[in-house]
Scaffold this motif. Structure first.
Motif, short mmCIF file in Angstrom:
data_model
loop_
_atom_site.label_atom_id
_atom_site.label_comp_id
_atom_site.label_asym_id
_atom_site.label_seq_id
_atom_site.Cartn_x
_atom_site.Cartn_y
_atom_site.Cartn_z
N THR A 79 1.26 -1.47 -0.17
CA THR A 79 -0.27 0.09 0.16
C THR A 79 0.94 0.75 -0.20
N LYS A 80 0.35 2.28 -0.52
CA LYS A 80 1.02 3.70 -0.56
C LYS A 80 0.86 4.51 0.65
N TRP A 90 -3.41 6.56 5.02
CA TRP A 90 -2.94 6.44 3.48
C TRP A 90 -4.33 7.34 2.98
N ASP A 92 -6.73 8.68 -0.43
CA ASP A 92 -7.55 7.58 -1.44
C ASP A 92 -6.55 6.92 -2.46
N GLN A 93 -6.50 5.35 -2.39
CA GLN A 93 -6.17 4.71 -3.68
C GLN A 93 -6.55 3.28 -3.60
N SER A 108 -11.57 1.56 -3.54
CA SER A 108 -11.03 2.63 -2.61
C SER A 108 -10.37 1.45 -1.46
N LYS A 110 -8.43 4.27 2.27
CA LYS A 110 -7.30 5.49 3.01
C LYS A 110 -7.83 4.99 4.82
#
Length: 327
Positions: A79-80, A90, A92-93, A108, A110
């Motif tokens: 995860t980024k 985190w 939203d990704q 999504s 986050k």
């Protein structure tokens, strides 16, 4: 420009290394799960205590259930995030994962990991599709760090019988906040004691919730005798069942950060007329007034062997070690 990219790469590397310093951490807390069909939410399920695992840049979610469908636990890798081991965000990704041969495709993810005054909190919100399921699933959790500590437990029955020792027993500690006040939950793992006056005994796992700081006792404390807690108690002499705590259910826990340094638990299961006191780790003073009082009362009782059975006389009545009155 090359120097800028080199600096950015080095910075991200340091953040990644720093975030992984904490190692694997387990968090537990309340979760909400539902399926979206347009503007309608279906199958909303609240779970009082779900478990999430956080390690480096990876997040492992618990299994989820909707009707007869079970989504197995899955791990979202790489995860980024921004931040370090003291705090992570985190943004939203999207994400992907695979479990049981099916794809988890997330639109999504986050959340945040925070550390404030000894309270470690992990908050996550995810939306994803599982396998061929056309409707998206939303899952969110507010959770707190669960830290296991393993120490020796020493148990005394009736104030003077024992001590009986188990050298390796685990308690889990979970510190969280309610309306700005720190509270502590303790999960006591199952453990056994051999060769006691009740034979070999097994004390089942149970959770004592809502301990609060007690300045006088110097630790987190709770009288849990009215909390409705039950646990499995089994002896090789015939007791085998789930018992509640009738009186004297007091727990004192001393902490150093997230580690338990000492705990003292005084309880009376079922109809047993005298207390069992267990100590977890070592400390110079009990700090539990009720335990001290009960022990003084029991010390005035008379104990003797009759027909190979330990008899305890107290207040003009006779009891066996199971707490059953002998008439």
């Amino acid at each position: 420009m090359k120097k800028i990219f080199t600096l950015l790469a080095a910075t991200m590397g340091l953040l990644s290394a720093s975030a992984q310093q904490h190692g694997a951490m387990t968090f537990a807390g309340k979760s909400v799960f539902y399926i979206s069909a347009g503007s309608t939410q279906m199958g909303t399920t609240e779970t009082a205590s779900d478990t999430v695992r956080y390690e480096g840049s990876d997040l492992t979610l618990p299994s989820m259930k909707y009707n007869n469908m079970v989504i197995p636990s899955f791990t979202i890798k790489n995860t980024k995030y921004t931040g370090d081991h003291e705090g992570v965000t985190w943004a939203d990704q999207p994400f992907t994962a695979t479990v049981g041969g099916k794809e988890v495709k997330g639109s999504s993810l986050k959340g945040s990991f925070t550390h404030d005054g000894g309270v470690y909190k992990l908050s996550l919100a995810l939306t994803f599709n599982y396998g061929a399921m056309p409707m998206p699933i939303t899952y969110s959790i507010e959770s707190y760090y669960v830290k296991p500590t393993t120490k020796q437990v020493s148990v005394v029955v009736g104030g003077s019988i024992g001590p009986y020792i188990n050298p390796s027993v685990t308690y889990d500690a979970r510190i969280y906040e309610v309306d700005g006040q720190k509270q502590l939950d303790i999960a006591l793992h199952e453990y056994s004691l051999d060769g006691t006056v009740m034979g070999d005994i097994l004390l089942g796992s149970h959770i004592i919730k809502g301990l609060t700081w007690n300045e006088e006792k110097g630790g987190y404390f709770r009288d849990y005798s009215q909390d409705g807690i039950t646990f499995h108690f089994k002896t090789s002499q015939g007791m085998d069942g789930n018992y509640g705590f009738t009186k004297g259910g007091n727990l004192l826990v001393k902490m150093n950060g997230t580690d338990i340094t000492y705990a003292e638990n005084a309880f009376q299961p079922g109809a047993m007329p005298f207390p069992i006191v267990s100590t977890f780790g070592k400390d110079d003073a009990t700090g539990i007034d009720h335990v001290t009082t009960t022990q003084q009362q029991v010390s005035k009782s008379r104990k003797y062997i009759s027909n190979g059975q330990l008899i305890i006389e107290r207040d003009g009545k006779k009891y066996n070690v199971q707490g059953i009155e002998i008439r």
